[in-house]
Design a protein around this motif. Sequence first.
Motif, short mmCIF file in Angstrom:
data_model
loop_
_atom_site.label_atom_id
_atom_site.label_comp_id
_atom_site.label_asym_id
_atom_site.label_seq_id
_atom_site.Cartn_x
_atom_site.Cartn_y
_atom_site.Cartn_z
N ILE A 272 0.56 -1.41 0.02
CA ILE A 272 -0.09 0.06 0.26
C ILE A 272 0.52 1.10 0.34
CG2 ILE A 272 -1.66 0.98 1.23
CD1 ILE A 272 -2.43 -1.58 0.41
N TYR A 273 1.76 1.06 0.73
CA TYR A 273 2.88 2.68 0.90
C TYR A 273 3.32 2.57 -0.29
CZ TYR A 273 7.16 4.90 1.85
OH TYR A 273 8.29 5.47 1.77
N SER A 291 7.56 4.78 10.43
CA SER A 291 7.01 4.24 11.60
C SER A 291 6.77 2.82 10.57
CB SER A 291 5.30 4.20 11.46
OG SER A 291 5.20 5.29 12.53
N LEU A 292 6.88 2.35 8.88
CA LEU A 292 6.79 1.76 8.46
C LEU A 292 8.38 1.02 8.66
CD1 LEU A 292 6.10 -0.48 6.51
CD2 LEU A 292 6.38 1.19 4.01
N ILE A 314 12.53 3.55 1.06
CA ILE A 314 12.27 4.01 1.79
C ILE A 314 12.94 5.35 2.57
CG2 ILE A 314 11.13 4.39 4.79
CD1 ILE A 314 10.15 1.89 4.23
N PHE A 315 13.73 4.94 2.78
CA PHE A 315 15.24 5.95 2.96
C PHE A 315 15.60 6.78 1.64
CE2 PHE A 315 19.74 6.99 1.73
CZ PHE A 315 19.86 7.72 3.52
N HIS A 316 14.89 6.10 0.28
CA HIS A 316 15.43 7.43 -0.94
C HIS A 316 14.17 8.12 -1.04
CE1 HIS A 316 16.03 8.59 -4.96
NE2 HIS A 316 14.14 7.91 -5.03
N ASN A 317 12.50 8.01 -0.25
CA ASN A 317 11.69 8.43 -0.27
C ASN A 317 12.10 9.63 0.43
OD1 ASN A 317 10.36 7.74 -2.85
ND2 ASN A 317 9.48 5.78 -0.91
N ILE A 318 12.34 9.07 1.79
CA ILE A 318 12.81 10.49 2.99
C ILE A 318 13.48 11.22 2.97
CG2 ILE A 318 13.65 10.53 5.42
CD1 ILE A 318 12.25 8.01 6.42
N GLY A 332 19.43 1.25 10.90
CA GLY A 332 18.51 -0.15 10.72
C GLY A 332 19.57 -0.27 9.28
N LEU A 333 19.41 0.75 8.07
CA LEU A 333 19.53 0.43 6.78
C LEU A 333 21.35 -0.91 7.13
CD1 LEU A 333 18.88 3.25 5.01
CD2 LEU A 333 18.39 0.72 4.36
N ILE A 334 22.09 -0.45 7.78
CA ILE A 334 23.71 -0.76 8.32
C ILE A 334 23.03 -2.43 8.76
CG2 ILE A 334 25.90 -1.05 9.27
CD1 ILE A 334 25.93 1.76 8.68
N TRP A 335 22.27 -2.75 9.93
CA TRP A 335 21.74 -3.66 10.16
C TRP A 335 21.44 -4.98 9.10
CZ3 TRP A 335 17.24 -6.00 11.11
CH2 TRP A 335 16.97 -7.22 12.07
N LEU A 336 20.34 -4.03 8.11
CA LEU A 336 20.23 -5.25 7.77
C LEU A 336 20.89 -5.98 6.27
CD1 LEU A 336 16.14 -2.86 6.54
CD2 LEU A 336 16.90 -5.75 7.53
#
Length: 940
Positions: A272-273, A291-292, A314-318, A332-336
Motif C-alpha cells: 500500500i505504501y 513507522s514502516l 523508504i530511505f530514498h523517499n525520505i 537500521g539500514l546497516i543492520w539489514l
Amino acid sequence: MLSSVSSTSFSFLHHHLHHLHHHNQPLIMSLILKSPPLPCSNNTFTYHSHSSHRSTLPHHSFKLLNPKPSGFHSTNQIPSYSSSSSSSTPIEKILPEEVEEEESLDLSNFDYSDSDDGGILVKNLPSSPVIEVKELEELPEQWRRTRIAWLCKELPSHKPPTALRLLNAQRKWITQEDATYIAVHSMRKRDNETAYRVYKWMIRQRWFQFDFALATRLADYSGKERKFSRCREIFDDIINKGRVPSESTFHILTVAYLSSSEEGCLEEACGIYNRMIQFGGYQPRLSLHNSLFRALIGKTGGSSKQFLQQAEFIFHNIKTSELEIQKDIYAGLIWLHSYQDEIDRERIMELREEMQRLGFEEGTDMLVSLLRAYSKEGDVEGAERTWLKLLGSDTTLPYQAFVYRMEVYSKVGEPMKSLDIFRAMQDHLGFTTFVAYNKIIEVMSKTEEIEIVETLVDEFITSGLKPLLPAFINLMRLYSRLNMHGELQAAFFRCLEKCIPNRTIYNIFLESLVKVGNFVKASEIFNRMQCDGAIGVNSRACNTILGVYILCEENDEAEKVYDLMCQKKFDVEPLLMEKLGPILSLRKKVIKKPTRLNLTKEQREILIGLLLGGLQIESDEERKVHAAQFEFNQDSSVHSALKRHIHDEYHEWVNNPSMADEEGEEMPSKFSTIAHTYFGFYADQFWAKGKPTIPKLIHRWLSPRVLAYWYMYGGHRTSSGDILLKLKGGSREDVERIVKSLKANSLDCRVKKKGRVSWIGFFGSNSLGFWKLTESYILDNLKDLLKPDQILIFSASTGPIAGLKKNENHKMFQQRILEAKNCAQCQLIPVYQKLCPLFLTQQGFLSEMPSSAAAISCGPGETQTESQSVSMPTLYCPGCPDQCINQCRSQGREVSQLECNFWGSEQAVCKCCCGLPSSTTPPKPIAWFKCPTGETGYTE
C-alpha cells in the motif's frame, strides 16, 4: 380514500411498534415484514410522530470533517451463544487475549495525539471529500422522513441477518440518497458497523451509483478502528471503479496493517505504501516513513533481510522529500545489510560517511552490525577495529560481539583463537548463551578436535541451556567423518534422552548403520522415521535404504521403497537406478513415475482438518483448477514443527517441493500445492465463492484424525489447560451441526462467536476426552505442547466428580484431593502422580490410587490375592475391590492393604494383602461404600 386508509394503517403500525419495541422484538419484525407497501405516488400522509423519535435525529445538513479517532467504538455487539444451555461459566471469560477477533488488534504503539512529534500517524491528514446529504426537513414526504428516522434507530439494534431483512423490506421506496443518509448518520454516531452494512447493501441494488466520498469516509473510519480487511475491501472497490483513493485512505490503511501482528500484514503495508507513491502520486508523512521502517527492522535478522530493498526505497523517499533522517534509519539500514548473504561493503561505507557528516555517533548496535558483516567476509582487521571501539564504549559488551569474533577467526583458520574468545566471554560476562555454545562446537568440530568438542558438549548439557540439537548434529557428523560409529550410536541415544531429534539426526545414524553393515537395525530406523509424522523420510533416507535392499537382494522391499519414491517424487540416484532396472524388468514393471495423482485417505482427512483450521484454497474459475495455500505462523512453536510434516505429507502435490529438501535448510512458512482439478471438491465444500464455508455433511467427516489436525493447525491450548478450536465462516446452524457431531462422541463443548470466527471450547473433563480421542494422531514432538493440563477424579457411581488444574492454589488443590479420598470408589487418572506425587504420599493417598510405583508389599505371614473387574468399563472398575475383599474373608482374614490399577484400555486389576488370622488384630480395612468409624465423609 386509498391514501386515507394507508395513512391510518401506517400510523397505527408505528404507534404499536414504538410501544412494543422493548417487549416483543419478534413481533416487531413480523409487523414490519407484513406491513402494507408504501405508495410511490405523491399522496399526502398524515402522521403524528412521538417526540422521542424526532429528538434522536437532529435535522441539519451533515458534513464530516476529520472527527477525532480516539472516540471510535462499535456499539453493535454480537452476543455469544452456547451449545449447552446448562453451562454456567461464560466462555468469554475463559477465552485468552491471544484468541480475540483477528481484526480487533492493539494500536497502542501508534499515538494519534498532536502532542507527539514523532507519532502523528492519522492526525492532520488532508481532508477527505465531503459527503453532502439533504436535511430531512428538505424531503417533501413526511412518511419518508419518519421512515428514515425509524431505520436510523432500529438498524443498530439488530444482528446482521435481521438488519439485512429489514433493509430488503424497504426496497419499494428507499433511494440511494435515503440509504446514504442512514450510513452517514451511523458514522456520525461512531456506529461504523451499521454504516458498513448499509453500504454493502447499497452496492447490490440496481439503482446504486458509486459514491466516492462515502466510500472514502467509510474506508477511513474502518481503518481507524483497526479493521484492515474491511478498509482494504472498500479501498479495492474505489480502485475497481476507476478512481484513485485519497491520501488519507492510503495512509490509514498502511497504519492499520502495521498495527496488526497477523502473518502477511507487513507485506501488505509495504504494498500500500508503494502504491501510495507510485500510483497515487502522494508524498507520505515522515511519521509514516518512520513507522514502516521500524516495522521492517522489528523482526529477527533472518526474517528481516528480505526487506532490504523496501528499506532502501523508504530511505530514498525520505531523502528526496528533504525530510529529517533520524539516526535509527542509518543504523537500521546497516543492520539489514549485515544480514545479507553477500555484503555490500561500499553501501555500508557510504552510509557511515553520511552519518559522520550529520554528526551521528556509531552506537553499540551499529558496531555489532559491523562485526557481523566483517565476520561474514573474514575481515579480521575490520573486526578487531570494531572490537576496540566496543571496548572503549561505556556500555556492557553484548554476547553477539564475542560470537562474531569467534566466527571471523574460524574463517581464517585460527580455531584455537576462537576457543580463547569463548573462554574469555565466560570470564567477562559470567554466563554463556546457547548461541555461543553452538558456534564454538561448530567451529571446533570442523577441526576434528574430538576431546575439545566432547568437553564442550558435556558443558553445554550440564548448563541446562537449549536447544541442544545443533550441538548433537555437529558431534555426530564429526564421529561419522572419523568412522567412530560406536561413539556415534551412543551420541544418538543420548540425543534421544536430552532432546527431540529431527530428520538430520536420524539420517546420520541411518547412514552410520549402513556403513557398519547393520542392515537390520537400519531397516528398523527407516521404518521408525516413516511412521513418525514429526520425522518423516526424504530423498536422502530413501536412497540410503534402497541401496541396502538392493545389496541384500530384498527385491520386495526395494520395490516398496521405489514405489514410495515415485509417489513422493523423490529422485533415485543414477547408480541405484541401474541396479534397480533388472529387478523391475523381471516383474514386468515399467520404470516410470506415475503421472496421475490421487489423494490417499490420510491426505484427505488431514486436508479436511486443515481446512477447518483456516487453510485457504485459491481457484482459477477459467481453468477449473484449484490449489491449497499452506500458511504457518512463524512465531508458533506448534506450526514450526507441523509445517515440515505437512510438506512431507503432500510432497508429491507441493509446487516446487525441492525448495526445502536440503538438509539444514529452513522450511518456508508458506507453500502451495500445484493447481489441480482434484481440489475442486474441497473448494466447493469449504471455499464456495472465495469465502470460508462449512459443508452440509461436515458431521460425517469429523474423524479423530480430522479433529487432531484441526487442533494442531487452528487450535489453541489455554493457560488453564483447556482446548479451543477456531472455525471461520459458516452460519450458526453449521456450527451447531459440528457441536452435535462432537456430542455424539461424548465430547461436550461450548461455542463463542467473535466476529466472523467461532471458537469451540472443551473445558475440564471434555478437554481430556478430546485429547484421548485425538492423541494417537498428534505428532509426538507436539504432545507436550498440546496436551491438556487436567487431572480428573472419577467415582464409580457418578463418573467424574472433580477436575484439577495446575494453576489452582494449594488450598483448593488440597481440598479436592481430600474430597476425592473420602469419596467412595474414587480413582485418579495416572497423570496425577506426575503432577504432585509428594503431596499424595504425605496424605497417605498414593497407595490407594492406580500407580505402578505404589505396588503394595504384604507383611510377614500375610497372603496376597488378586481380582479383576467383571467388565470392560470406560472410567472405573466396579466390583473389583469387593471381589478382592471377599477372597480375603473366605480365608478368614481381613484386608490390610488394597490397590486398584486401571489404565483405561484393559480390565481393572485389584491386589490386596490379607492380614494375619484372627489371633492378630488386622489393620483397619478399607471401606468402599461407607466411611470407616472416626472418619468424615463428603457428599456432593
